[in-house]
Scaffold this motif. Structure first.
Motif, short mmCIF file in Angstrom:
data_model
loop_
_atom_site.label_atom_id
_atom_site.label_comp_id
_atom_site.label_asym_id
_atom_site.label_seq_id
_atom_site.Cartn_x
_atom_site.Cartn_y
_atom_site.Cartn_z
N ASN A 45 0.77 -1.23 -0.23
CA ASN A 45 0.55 0.16 0.02
C ASN A 45 1.23 1.16 -0.11
OD1 ASN A 45 -3.34 -0.75 -0.04
ND2 ASN A 45 -2.27 -1.75 2.01
N PRO A 85 -1.92 -2.45 -4.96
CA PRO A 85 -2.75 -1.74 -4.07
C PRO A 85 -1.89 -0.09 -4.29
CG PRO A 85 -2.57 -3.44 -2.40
CD PRO A 85 -1.73 -3.72 -4.12
N ASN A 128 -4.77 2.07 -6.48
CA ASN A 128 -6.00 3.14 -5.46
C ASN A 128 -6.22 4.26 -6.12
OD1 ASN A 128 -7.10 5.65 -3.70
ND2 ASN A 128 -5.10 5.20 -2.00
#
Length: 360
Positions: A153, A173, A177
């Motif tokens: 992330n 991710p 996003n």
């Protein structure tokens, strides 16, 4: 344990399939081992620790069970089942090798200090890392470095990068996003163009002024795109930056560019000695690289859907990885070299970055 000797013969290498179906958790490398095929340890899915004899002149290990070259300037491999959940790369390391942390299950956070200059192909591919911090100093971020890191992330990138490879962050991710993309569906990180949402309907796109690096596959599958303009601020454009843009006819160096030029829609460096990128949708069936070009960049002809024949002049001395898309995503059938066989054999042709068949 790899033995020092088999009878009277020292064990200096290991065959590629030596450890297939082996469920060992530890691996001992003796003083006699000089080399091994990458695949021989890549299949060790249960491996937790590697120990190297202190007398081995080529390899070394640490108390974490990680494999290095002898002087610990290259981190070669962290075992897939290593118990480490966090790591700060050692201050002696300059390079993190291809697939070094690939498929690692427990590692979550990684800090890469300023001494590390290079991260090779797929170094963290398909691992479970969630956060990576890269300090200033890194220059080369190779192809597929964080490919399929499905929990990644957070990534902190330095401003020191000079190269960003193909699909470095694909399926993470970090780039999935939606909030990171601008109104055009493009992800800029500082002065890097990292990624874009596919299937844009734009026919013309000008990369934002101030952009310094354009990563591999930065604009991917923009099937309506006919022209892209490189800003004068750009210092690096990956050869496959505009991969699978099947209508792309022209890659234009912006007015005032100090680093790039365009000839008949093809992107070159400023003095036209390096062919940087060939537009994937260009109509030519045959293309002759101009005399005076000395290098053809990696992935330069990726997805060249109409091209069948490429003529290479005798001025070329360097050809990058998969420059002519030999993995089959273009339709190139013939490469004609204008020099002799002896001259061709002197050209530096880069190997495939995937180390599955290389010797360590």
């Amino acid at each position: 344990i790899i033995p020092e000797n088999l009878g009277v013969y020292p064990v200096s290498s290991v065959a590629p399939k030596a450890f297939i179906n082996c469920e060992c958790k530890t691996l001992y490398i003796p003083s006699t081992l000089e080399k091994f095929e990458f695949t021989c340890i890549n299949v060790l899915n249960y491996l937790e620790k590697i120990t190297v004899s202190a007398d081995n002149p080529y390899f070394s290990s640490d108390n974490k069970g990680i494999l290095y070259n002898k002087d610990k300037t290259e981190l070669i491999l962290c075992p897939k089942k290593s118990p480490l959940t966090a790591i700060t790369i050692s201050s002696t390391i300059k390079e993190i090798g291809a697939y070094a942390f690939a498929y690692n299950e427990k590692l979550k956070t990684v800090i890469i200090p300023s001494n590390v200059e290079t991260i090779r192909f797929g170094a963290f591919d398909s691992s479970n890392i969630t956060m990576v911090t890269i300090k200033e100093g890194l220059k080369y971020l190779g192809d597929c470095v964080f490919h399929s890191c499905l929990s990644l992330n957070s990534v902190t990138l330095p401003e020191s990068l000079e190269y960003i490879g193909w699909d470095a962050f694909v399926y993470t991710p970090f780039i999935k996003n939606a909030d990171v993309y601008d109104e055009d569906g493009v992800f800029y990180y500082g002065d890097y163009l990292l990624a874009s949402l596919p299937d844009s309907e734009k026919t013309y796109y000008k990369i934002k002024e101030g952009t310094r690096l354009v990563a591999g596959a930065a604009l991917v599958r923009w099937n309506s795109l006919k022209e892209v303009v490189i800003p004068k601020s750009a210092e690096f454009v990956n050869g496959c930056a505009f991969s699978a843009c099947e209508s792309l006819q022209k890659i234009t160096a912006g007015s005032g560019s100090q680093n790039f030029s365009t000839v008949d829609g093809v992107l070159y460096n400023k003095d036209k000695t390096v062919l940087v990128s060939y537009p994937a949708g260009k109509d030519n069936i045959c293309y002759s690289v101009p005399q005076g070009v000395t290098k053809i960049n990696e992935w330069a002809f990726l997805y060249a859907v109409n091209l069948r024949n490429v003529n290479v002049p005798i001025s070329v001395t360097n050809i990058g990885v998969n420059a002519f898309d030999m993995i089959g995503w273009s339709n190139i059938q013939y490469i004609r070299y204008e020099g002799t066989k002896a001259q061709w054999e002197k050209i530096s042709i880069a190997d495939d970055p995937d180390p599955q068949s290389t010797t360590l």
